[in-house]
Structure formats: structure tokens, C-alpha cells
Design a protein around this motif. Structure first.
Motif, PDB file in Angstrom:
ATOM      1  N   PHE A 106     -12.875 -22.107  26.557  1.00 18.37           N
ATOM      2  CA  PHE A 106     -14.031 -22.475  25.888  1.00 18.37           C
ATOM      3  C   PHE A 106     -14.032 -24.104  25.941  1.00 18.37           C
ATOM      4  O   PHE A 106     -15.162 -24.698  26.319  1.00 18.37           O
ATOM      5  N   LEU A 339     -18.612 -19.136  26.307  1.00 16.96           N
ATOM      6  CA  LEU A 339     -19.027 -18.152  25.394  1.00 16.96           C
ATOM      7  C   LEU A 339     -17.988 -16.961  25.586  1.00 16.96           C
ATOM      8  O   LEU A 339     -17.441 -16.465  24.549  1.00 16.96           O
ATOM      9  N   LEU A 342     -14.872 -18.183  23.931  1.00 19.30           N
ATOM     10  CA  LEU A 342     -15.125 -18.322  22.386  1.00 19.30           C
ATOM     11  C   LEU A 342     -14.679 -17.036  21.835  1.00 19.30           C
ATOM     12  O   LEU A 342     -14.193 -16.694  21.027  1.00 19.30           O
ATOM     13  N   ALA A 343     -15.601 -15.970  22.545  1.00 21.70           N
ATOM     14  CA  ALA A 343     -15.300 -14.618  22.044  1.00 21.70           C
ATOM     15  C   ALA A 343     -14.114 -14.086  22.329  1.00 21.70           C
ATOM     16  O   ALA A 343     -13.353 -13.459  21.167  1.00 21.70           O
ATOM     17  N   VAL A 346     -12.033 -15.488  19.317  1.00 24.20           N
ATOM     18  CA  VAL A 346     -12.095 -15.011  18.077  1.00 24.20           C
ATOM     19  C   VAL A 346     -11.215 -13.545  18.215  1.00 24.20           C
ATOM     20  O   VAL A 346     -10.602 -13.446  17.103  1.00 24.20           O
ATOM     21  N   ARG A 349      -7.716 -14.321  17.670  1.00 19.37           N
ATOM     22  CA  ARG A 349      -7.290 -14.648  16.218  1.00 19.37           C
ATOM     23  C   ARG A 349      -7.281 -13.610  15.417  1.00 19.37           C
ATOM     24  O   ARG A 349      -6.447 -13.291  14.526  1.00 19.37           O
TER      25      ARG A 349
ATOM     26  N   ASN B 183     -13.244 -16.712   9.810  1.00 20.33           N
ATOM     27  CA  ASN B 183     -13.544 -15.627  10.911  1.00 20.33           C
ATOM     28  C   ASN B 183     -14.880 -15.211  11.017  1.00 20.33           C
ATOM     29  O   ASN B 183     -15.320 -15.143  12.185  1.00 20.33           O
ATOM     30  N   LEU B 186     -16.624 -18.220  13.029  1.00 21.59           N
ATOM     31  CA  LEU B 186     -16.198 -18.121  14.421  1.00 21.59           C
ATOM     32  C   LEU B 186     -17.149 -17.134  15.039  1.00 21.59           C
ATOM     33  O   LEU B 186     -17.529 -17.090  16.271  1.00 21.59           O
ATOM     34  N   VAL B 190     -20.213 -17.561  17.984  1.00 19.34           N
ATOM     35  CA  VAL B 190     -20.454 -16.825  19.294  1.00 19.34           C
ATOM     36  C   VAL B 190     -21.807 -15.974  19.575  1.00 19.34           C
ATOM     37  O   VAL B 190     -22.475 -16.343  20.219  1.00 19.34           O
ATOM     38  N   VAL B 194     -24.743 -17.046  22.037  1.00 16.61           N
ATOM     39  CA  VAL B 194     -25.361 -16.045  22.976  1.00 16.61           C
ATOM     40  C   VAL B 194     -26.950 -16.249  22.731  1.00 16.61           C
ATOM     41  O   VAL B 194     -27.605 -16.231  23.539  1.00 16.61           O
TER      42      VAL B 194
END
Lengths: 358, 273
Positions: A106, A339, A342-343, A346, A349, B183, B186, B190, B194
Motif C-alpha cells: 500500500f 487498494l 490495503l485490502a 485489513v 489484521r 477495523n 480500515l 478500502v 475503490v
């Protein structure tokens, strides 16, 4: 105190400056962008508006400050992340855990996007043609209605000739129109003559050049002004400006004939003239004196003193934007990988948190 | 709206109001059984709005997000969907019924004041990216709203939360709230990201440029950056939790402004309808 180019404090300061700049641009009208801000600052502030102009606050996204902030953010992200991921690697001996990998990807993507945005600005070319049906132009500065060249833009792309063959306007069931401009294109690097269509919602692409419909279509009546000796004082297509009004769009403009100190004003009536008989409101004035004020239709002519004025044909005109953005694909690669990172971060995590809970 | 749609719309609005009322009653009078009823009514509201949306889609030939009214209905649908998904994965989310039903009820009220007249989608805007763009916008906003809801719960304080836990075991632990907020932030980042990217691709085909600093583009990016700041402030600087929660709520306001407020203040090419 040692300066750390990768510090989070610097990151925060830069992000704060960026946010302030963006909020300012949301309040102050920006040159060259949609006239969409809520306050008419130039008239509200009067002479004091010069301060805003001098500070560059009316063109924030084109000022060195904006690009310096972006550049510093890039440096900050690079240094900050090298330090951060080195620390993670020291303790965990791997960056391949999903949450770390996602974060690495990211932040690297952010770096890629910033670099590509700056490169794109430096090498970008954006020109606008105002073309009437049947008109041909070349890729020369004098042919453009207006143009923007990035500081490092070169002529290496080669030139082209463009002809606007016809403009078709399709009305749909909404108030919107779909405009299709049929063009013929020939480039210096390729002798083949190619036809193409530039539509409201679809640009025409050729190599790295994009031809976009410029969002405005107007009318362009042919005007002939000749004297008693049949000498033409004016012959050409007059591009009428399209101005929105409470009654719809008004298509009108004027030309001057300096030899006779004449000003001829034209307005197309009604609003959708291509559909039926076309009439024009014409006004001819010499100085303050009005010599003629009346309506005529296509093919008609009228006399003003010894002059014959006629409108034999009506055509359309439109703006066509020519855009060369050499680093656009890089920006998009950055967007999508960013992206994805980033996904992945997540997901990593979440998985990690669940694992710890168990 | 035709007669059938009217019935669906107002029954759904009633269901959100009943959910809110039942949740309040169950908390005040410590009647945990009412939580089950509240959950049933929110499911009913979701089903009714789904049918309402499908009906509009069939009637107008496009998903319901062209007018401001439709955009709000889609946002409510995504908010309820997000809640139902969250409650499926974690039973300790019943307390979210309170902010979710309140937000849904307020949005229903706001949308009732707007013209419900539909509008066909112009050919210039008919593009798959538009559907992706609009869906992710409302889904992202829902995630941010859920994060803001958790923040409100956190700000209510430990004592209150513990008192509520004595009423129902389905109330989340106070200590778990910050992680849930992070959470959802975040996740929202995302989805909102998008939305921004797909929107710029759509803008390129519809308007001939990827990005033009249009007010909605601008405010969406401001929201995204603001959330980025909030997340980094928490992760890197261990920002005090109360400040973190207040900032999460403030950032949610910028999201609401981007989605529904900009059109009131600016002339924008994004204007609904």
C-alpha cells in the motif's frame, strides 16, 4: 535536534497542509476547474481578491507549493517505511505476513502514485480545439483554442492532422444529449488516414493520444457580407457561443467588420434549429446606430445600405480536447495495487486478531 | 412512488422506528427479550427496502442511485446490510441496533422530504463503473457509520457499557470497542478507496477526464485522507482513545457531507437527478 525525513510528525504536518490546501480549494473558486464553488469571491472581495491571486490560492493544484508538498510526502513515505519495515523485519524476520505485506504494498503504491502524478504533470499535454464541421486543423500551437504543456513536454510524439467531418446530437429520454463527433485523423508517423468517433462518453484513442469531446456543442452559421461590387468583406463560419439562460441555452455572438465600422450580432432561433427551418435574429449596428434588426432564415439575404448580408448554411461546432498523459497507466497501476495492498492488510489484521483471540 | 412502493417505503420506515423504540425500551426496562423483536423488525425493514429497490430498478431500468432520494434509500439498504453482516459474525453487536436504526430512521425522514420521482439514466452515464462506484460509496459510508456508532458507544463510558452488559450479554465488551472501530475504519478506507478509483474511471468515459477536483471528488478525497490521518494517529501515535473516537465521528460527518450535502452548497456535475 536531528531532522528525520521519515518521521510521523513530518507526515502529519504534510497531510495537514494537504488537507488545508484541499479545503481552501473547496471554498475558493479554482481557475480552470468547474465553476462550482459556493461564493463568488472575486465580486465579494473586490480589490482584496488580488491577495488570493498573488498567493496562488485560486489555482492551488498548479502551484509549486502543491507539488512540493506531494514531493515531500513521497520522500517522507519512502524514508518512514524503510525505517518501519526494517524494524519489523528485525523483530519478525519476515515481511511476508499478510498484514505487513499489505501495508508495504500500500505504501509503495502511494509512492508510485505520487511519482507518476508529478511525472504526468511535467510531461502532460492538454490542448483544446474549437472545430466547426468540415474544418481541418494540425497539431500546431496556433491551431489550438487553448493549450497546456507540462514543463518537460517534448515534441517527440509526432504531429497529426484532424478533420471534424460531422457532429451528430442524439437526444435521449433524459434532458441530456449524447454528442458524437466523427473525425478523420492522419498522423505523421502513419500515412494511413483513419476515421473515428469521439463521443460524449467515449474518447477516441490513437497511440498515446486521447481525443475527448469537449462538453460544449454550438452552432456555426456561414455568414457572407458583400458590397455592391460583389466584393466579399466577410465570409466564414461564425462560431456562436453557447450560454445557459433561464430559457435554455442561447446561441449567439457577434463579428466586427472594421472597414465599415460594423458590428453584426447573430442569434439562432429556436433552441433546436437543426430539426426544422432555421431562423436567426440578426442585428447590424454602425457605432451606436442600429441599421438593421430582424429575423431571417437560412438561404435568405438582406440589404443594409450597399451591403448584402446572407446566411447560406448552418453547421455545428464543438470543442475537442487532445490529451497526452504519458504516465496515466502508472497512476492506475498504483491505485489498484495500493487498494489490493490495503485490502490484504485489513484481512491480515483481522486474521491475526482472531488468531490471538483463540 | 406508486401505491405499492409507498406501502413498502412507509412500512420500512415504520420498522426502523419500531426497532429504535424496542431497543430503547429493552435497555431502559431491561427486557432483553425485546432485542429479538428489534432484530426481527430491522430484518423486516431490510427486506422491505430490498423489494422497494428492486421495484424501482425494474421501473426505471437502473439501480436506485440516480436521484438524491434513491441515493439515500441505497445508503440505508447498505447500512442495514452491513449491520446484518456484522451481527451474523458477532452476536455482541445488538447494541448497534440503536445507532443503526436511528440513522436509518433519520435518513428515511430526510428522504421523505425529497421528491421521490425517478429519473431515467442518460446514455452518457450508463456504465458498469457507475454501478461499482455508487455501490462502494454507500457501502463505504456504511462502514464509516458503523465505526462512528462504535465510537459513540465508547464515548458513553465504561460504566454505562458495563451496566448495559448486565442487561444483555450481547452488548460488546468496552475494551473491544477500539479494535472494532479501527477495523471498520480500515474496511471503510478500502471501500471508499475503490469508490474513488472506480469513480475516476467512470468520469473518464462519461466526462472525458479522470479527475477534475469537482466538489464531490474533492470532499470524498478529503474524507479519505482524514480517515487516513485518524488511523495513522491511532496506530503510530497511540492517540488517546476519546480523541480517536471524536475524530472518527467528525470524519463521518465529512462522509455524510460528501454524499448528501455537497449538492446543497455547490454546483456540481455530480448533482443528483
Amino acid at each position: 535536534m536531528r531532522f528525520n525525513p521519515g518521521s510521523m510528525k513530518l507526515a502529519f504536518s504534510l497531510l495537514a497542509i494537504l488537507l488545508v490546501l484541499m479545503v481552501l480549494s473547496a471554498i475558493i473558486p479554482q481557475q480552470g476547474l468547474a465553476d462550482s464553488q459556493m461564493i463568488d469571491w472575486p465580486s465579494a472581495l473586490g480589490d482584496k481578491y488580488a491577495i488570493i491571486e498573488n498567493l496562488g490560492l485560486d489555482r492551488i493544484y498548479y502551484t509549486p507549493t502543491f507539488f512540493i508538498v506531494l514531493g515531500l510526502m513521497g520522500i517522507n513515505i519512502a524514508f518512514g517505511n524503510i525505517r518501519r519495515f526494517r524494524a519489523i523485519y528485525k523483530t519478525e524476520k519476515s515481511l511476508l505476513k499478510l498484514r505487513h505485506l499489505g501495508s508495504v504494498v500500500f505504501h509503495l503504491s502511494l509512492l508510485l502514485i505520487m511519482g507518476a502524478v508529478i511525472l504526468n504533470y511535467l510531461y502532460k499535454y492538454d490542448g483544446v480545439y474549437a472545430l466547426t464541421e468540415g474544418q481541418s486543423v494540425s497539431d500546431r500551437p496556433e491551431d489550438y483554442f487553448r493549450e497546456f504543456k507540462g514543463p518537460l513536454y517534448g515534441e517527440k510524439y509526432g504531429s497529426f492532422d484532424l478533420k471534424l467531418d460531422a457532429i451528430n446530437v442524439k437526444e435521449d429520454s433524459t434532458a441530456d444529449q449524447t454528442v458524437v463527433a466523427n473525425v478523420t485523423l492522419q498522423t505523421s508517423s502513419d500515412s494511413e488516414v483513419r476515421s473515428g468517433a469521439i463521443s460524449t462518453n467515449r474518447p477516441h484513442k490513437y497511440q498515446d493520444i486521447e481525443f475527448h469531446y469537449g462538453q460544449i456543442t454550438g452552432y456555426s452559421p456561414e455568414l457572407i457580407v458583400s458590397d455592391s461590387a460583389r466584393q466579399k468583406l466577410f465570409r466564414g463560419f461564425v462560431r456562436l457561443a453557447a450560454r445557459p439562460s433561464d430559457d435554455g441555452i442561447i446561441h449567439s455572438d457577434f463579428i466586427n467588420i472594421p472597414e465599415r465600422n460594423l458590428r453584426i450580432e447573430l442569434e439562432v432561433l429556436p433552441a433546436e434549429p437543426m430539426a426544422g427551418p432555421v431562423s436567426y435574429k440578426v442585428s447590424v449596428a454602425a457605432g451606436m446606430e442600429t441599421l438593421y434588426d430582424g429575423d431571417i432564415i437560412t438561404g435568405e439575404s438582406f440589404q443594409v445600405d450597399d451591403l448584402t448580408i446572407s446566411i447560406p448554411r448552418l453547421r455545428r461546432w464543438c470543442y475537442i480536447d487532445v490529451v497526452r498523459s504519458p504516465f496515466l497507466n502508472l497512476i492506475f497501476i498504483g491505485f489498484w495495487t495500493g487498494l489490493t495492498g490495503l485490502a490484504a492488510g485489513v484481512i491480515g489484521r483481522t486474521v491475526n486478531a482472531r488468531g490471538r483471540k483463540k | 412512488m406508486n401505491g405499492g412502493e409507498s406501502i413498502l417505503y412507509w412500512t420500512a420506515a415504520l420498522c426502523t422506528a419500531v426497532t429504535f423504540f424496542l431497543t430503547i425500551v429493552s435497555l431502559v426496562f431491561k427486557k432483553t427479550t425485546l432485542f429479538t423483536s428489534a432484530r426481527a423488525t430491522i430484518v423486516a425493514a431490510f427486506v422491505l427496502i430490498t423489494i422497494f429497490g428492486i421495484s424501482r430498478w425494474i421501473e426505471w431500468g437502473h439501480p436506485p442511485f440516480v436521484t438524491l432520494f434513491e441515493s439515500m434509500i441505497t445508503s440505508i439498504w447498505f447500512l442495514l446490510l452491513m449491520y446484518l453482516m456484522v451481527s451474523y459474525f458477532s452476536r455482541k453487536t445488538v447494541i448497534l441496533l440503536l445507532p443503526v436504526s436511528l440513522a436509518a430512521m433519520l435518513l428515511m425522514g430526510w428522504s421523505a422530504s425529497l421528491s421521490s420521482e425517478g429519473s431515467p439514466l442518460s446514455e452518457a452515464l450508463t456504465n458498469t463503473w457507475l454501478f461499482i462506484h455508487a455501490s462502494f460509496a454507500t457501502a463505504g459510508a456504511s462502514a464509516f457509520l458503523i465505526a462512528a456508532s462504535f465510537s459513540v458507544l465508547f464515548l458513553m463510558g465504561k460504566d454505562r457499557m458495563e451496566r448495559m452488559q448486565t442487561i444483555s450479554a450481547q452488548v460488546p465488551d468496552y475494551s473491544d470497542l477500539p479494535r472494532s472501530i479501527l477495523n471498520f475504519l480500515l474496511f471503510g478506507l478500502v471501500l471508499w478507496g475503490v469508490m474513488i478509483v472506480s469513480g475516476s474511471i467512470w468520469a473518464h468515459t462519461a466526462w472525458g477526464r479522470y479527475w477534475a477536483w469537482d466538489p464531490i471528488e474533492l470532499w470524498s478525497l478529503i474524507s479519505w485522507l482524514l480517515y487516513g490521518v485518524v488511523v495513522h494517529a491511532r496506530l503510530a501515535f497511540k492517540l488517546p482513545l476519546r480523541v480517536f473516537c471524536w475524530l472518527t465521528i467528525a470524519a463521518a460527518l465529512t462522509v455524510a457531507f460528501s454524499l448528501w450535502g455537497v449538492g446543497y452548497l455547490y454546483k456540481t456535475i455530480h448533482s443528483y437527478g
